[in-house]
Write an enzyme that holds these catalytic residues in place. Structure first.
Site, PDB file in Angstrom:
ATOM      1  N   HIS A 226     -42.283 -20.646 -20.389  1.00  0.00           N
ATOM      2  CA  HIS A 226     -43.450 -21.607 -19.429  1.00  0.00           C
ATOM      3  C   HIS A 226     -44.703 -20.736 -19.739  1.00  0.00           C
ATOM      4  CE1 HIS A 226     -44.695 -24.929 -16.686  1.00  0.00           C
ATOM      5  NE2 HIS A 226     -43.635 -25.330 -17.479  1.00  0.00           N
ATOM      6  N   GLU A 250     -38.270 -21.230 -25.448  1.00  0.00           N
ATOM      7  CA  GLU A 250     -39.697 -22.210 -25.338  1.00  0.00           C
ATOM      8  C   GLU A 250     -40.671 -21.627 -24.518  1.00  0.00           C
ATOM      9  OE1 GLU A 250     -38.576 -25.637 -23.203  1.00  0.00           O
ATOM     10  OE2 GLU A 250     -40.523 -26.176 -22.998  1.00  0.00           O
ATOM     11  N   GLU A 276     -45.379 -28.580 -25.929  1.00  0.00           N
ATOM     12  CA  GLU A 276     -45.151 -29.706 -24.796  1.00  0.00           C
ATOM     13  C   GLU A 276     -46.836 -30.019 -24.235  1.00  0.00           C
ATOM     14  OE1 GLU A 276     -42.572 -27.893 -21.722  1.00  0.00           O
ATOM     15  OE2 GLU A 276     -44.192 -27.768 -20.404  1.00  0.00           O
ATOM     16  N   ARG A 297     -42.045 -29.538 -29.595  1.00  0.00           N
ATOM     17  CA  ARG A 297     -41.822 -29.944 -28.259  1.00  0.00           C
ATOM     18  C   ARG A 297     -42.843 -31.077 -27.689  1.00  0.00           C
ATOM     19  NH1 ARG A 297     -38.839 -30.368 -24.957  1.00  0.00           N
ATOM     20  NH2 ARG A 297     -39.390 -28.960 -23.035  1.00  0.00           N
ATOM     21  N   TRP A 416     -49.260 -20.717 -15.666  1.00  0.00           N
ATOM     22  CA  TRP A 416     -47.977 -21.262 -14.822  1.00  0.00           C
ATOM     23  C   TRP A 416     -47.054 -21.730 -15.961  1.00  0.00           C
ATOM     24  CZ3 TRP A 416     -46.084 -26.307 -14.289  1.00  0.00           C
ATOM     25  CH2 TRP A 416     -44.774 -26.654 -13.569  1.00  0.00           C
TER      26      TRP A 416
HETATM   27  C1  GCO Z   1     -40.263 -28.794 -19.714  1.00  0.00           C
HETATM   28  C2  GCO Z   1     -41.637 -28.305 -18.866  1.00  0.00           C
HETATM   29  C3  GCO Z   1     -41.820 -29.072 -17.618  1.00  0.00           C
HETATM   30  C4  GCO Z   1     -43.212 -28.995 -17.184  1.00  0.00           C
HETATM   31  C5  GCO Z   1     -43.884 -30.074 -16.705  1.00  0.00           C
HETATM   32  C6  GCO Z   1     -45.107 -30.102 -16.435  1.00  0.00           C
HETATM   33  O1  GCO Z   1     -39.857 -27.921 -20.589  1.00  0.00           O
HETATM   34  O2  GCO Z   1     -39.741 -29.696 -19.198  1.00  0.00           O
HETATM   35  O3  GCO Z   1     -41.888 -27.162 -18.932  1.00  0.00           O
HETATM   36  O4  GCO Z   1     -41.022 -28.809 -16.602  1.00  0.00           O
HETATM   37  O5  GCO Z   1     -43.435 -27.938 -16.459  1.00  0.00           O
HETATM   38  O6  GCO Z   1     -43.247 -31.182 -17.542  1.00  0.00           O
HETATM   39  O7  GCO Z   1     -45.824 -31.352 -16.035  1.00  0.00           O
HETATM   40 MG    MG Z   2     -41.356 -26.650 -20.989  1.00  0.00          MG
END
Ligand code: GCO
Ligand code: MG
Length: 416
Positions: A226, A250, A276, A297, A416
């Protein structure tokens, strides 16, 4: 583009904002002959910005257009806005694009994956989110996920000395049927969490050692950093967990610094996944062409829809990278279904994230996808295979919610 009079002429388009457990933004496009298509435009914590972008700036451009012209509409909205990329713009374009694919596949009488080339596999391997505040709770959560049919597991745990940590459900591990971690909270201001990367780095390898000792070498295990580490810290973690054979690590570092991945890659053979928070193929060019990552991702919802994701994943294939499409609960069942059609069709499928939606969400979105023996399948209904129940949606009005903000122990704002 001249306005046309064909059955595929777009007659209307509307946004639906609903909050069945959490907020979702959906676009529904209807053609002159009454075919409807759905697109997910949910941007966690910033939902109304996308809703306004769609309602105020995009919907007026859609009326009268030919719904069959998906590529042209994508380019019109992308190039025609002048302003490029960004999560709000790309989520809006994604919603239009996905809705048009839904319409085209319904008109063809086929599930969308057929229009994308047909099935390359019998189902998409899904990973679930196990978590625990400590190791025993985590092991219970993994067991519950295995009992629920998952064949690949993401592992997140509490860190000694930190109160709450990303990815760890606040309550007990649950029954594995549904992961009850929902980071967006309905509070007037974002909840603040605290973070200590050194404590995290000391703890995580021992967690994976415990998990491997308990469950053996075969089970694919994933982990999400994260975005919290520096490149050298990420390199150290990647090396430290090599004995535990992760499927991927990830978001080791903040994604926008593509060159950072060079340093991590030099130091570790742990496979890397990222993207992501990306919204364009251009966010990946260094990462892919230099072979710095193993998994892409992006979410269909945040990366310009099915059209853009297919191009991105085709580029990834050229450089040996596979898909790992983002599928948390803040992707609506519409965005999830779009991901599943791609997962089934593309050759370079890797894995699909799957957190089960809240039952209230599934009252609003009627899905036809299935989860059997660890594999997801989009189903055989024409289109995406998801319908939205307006009456149910109206029962769950929007409530503002924020993702948490993270601070180091001395109060400095951190990723975060
Ligand atoms: C994941 C992501 C989510 C995100 C969330 C934020 O790998 O699924 O990190 O947990 O924190 O989608 O909106
Ligand atoms: Mg994630």
């Amino acid at each position: 583009m001249s306005r046309i009079e064909t059955p595929m002429r777009i007659e209307s388009a509307e946004t639906i904002v609903t909050s069945p457990g959490r907020n979702f933004v959906t676009l529904r496009i209807t053609t002159a002959d009454g075919v409807t298509g759905l697109g997910d435009a949910t941007l966690n914590g910033r939902e109304l910005a996308v809703e306004s972008y769609l309602r105020d700036h995009v919907v007026p451009l859609l009326i009268g257009r030919d719904a069959a012209r998906i590529e042209d509409t994508w380019q019109y909205l992308y190039r025609g806005a002048y302003w490029r990329r960004g999560p709000v713009t790309m989520a809006a374009i994604a919603a239009v694009d996905t809705a048009l694919w839904d319409i085209k596949a319904k008109a063809a009488g086929m599930p969308l994956y057929q229009l994308l080339g047909g099935a390359s596999r019998s189902g998409a391997l899904a990973y679930g989110h196990a978590s625990g505040r400590d190791v025993p709770e985590l092991l219970d959560s993994i067991r519950a996920h295995l009992d629920a049919g998952y064949r690949a597991i993401r592992v997140q745990t509490g860190i000694p000395g930190l109160d709450s940590v990303y990815g760890v459900a606040a309550s007990a591990a649950g029954d594995g049927e549904r992961y009850d971690y929902e980071p967006a909270r309905r509070t007037p201001l974002p909840v603040e969490e605290s973070w200590d990367t050194r404590a995290y780095l000391r703890h995580v390898p021992s967690v994976f050692e415990a998990v491997r000792n308990e469950f053996g070498p075969e089970l694919p295990l994933l982990h999400d950093g994260h975005h919290r580490m520096t490149p050298i810290q990420a390199a150290r973690l990647g090396k430290a967990v090599e004995p535990y054979d992760l499927f991927w690590l990830e978001d080791a570092t903040p994604g926008e610094d593509q060159a950072a991945l060079r340093l991590i890659r030099q130091h570790t053979t742990t496979p890397l996944a990222i993207g992501e928070v990306f919204n364009s193929v251009h966010d990946y060019t260094t990462l892919l062409t230099e072979r710095l990552i193993d998994y892409v991702r992006s979410a269909v919802t945040h990366t310009g829809g099915v059209t853009a994701m297919k191009k991105l994943l085709d580029l990834a294939a050229v450089y040996g990278a596979k898909s790992g499409i983002h599928g948390p609960t803040d992707i609506s069942p519409v965005g999830m279904a779009a991901a599943l059609h791609l997962d089934l069709a593309i050759h370079n499928f890797g894995i699909q994230e799957y957190m089960r939606h809240d039952p209230r969400t599934l009252e609003v979105f009627r899905t036809s996808y299935t989860f059997t023996d660890g594999l997801l399948h989009p189903g055989e209904n024409p289109g995406l295979g998801v319908e939205l129940d307006d009456g149910a949606a109206a029962r769950f009005p929007y409530e503002a919610a924020y993702l948490p903000v993270n601070r180091l122990l001395d109060g400095t704002v951190h990723d975060w």
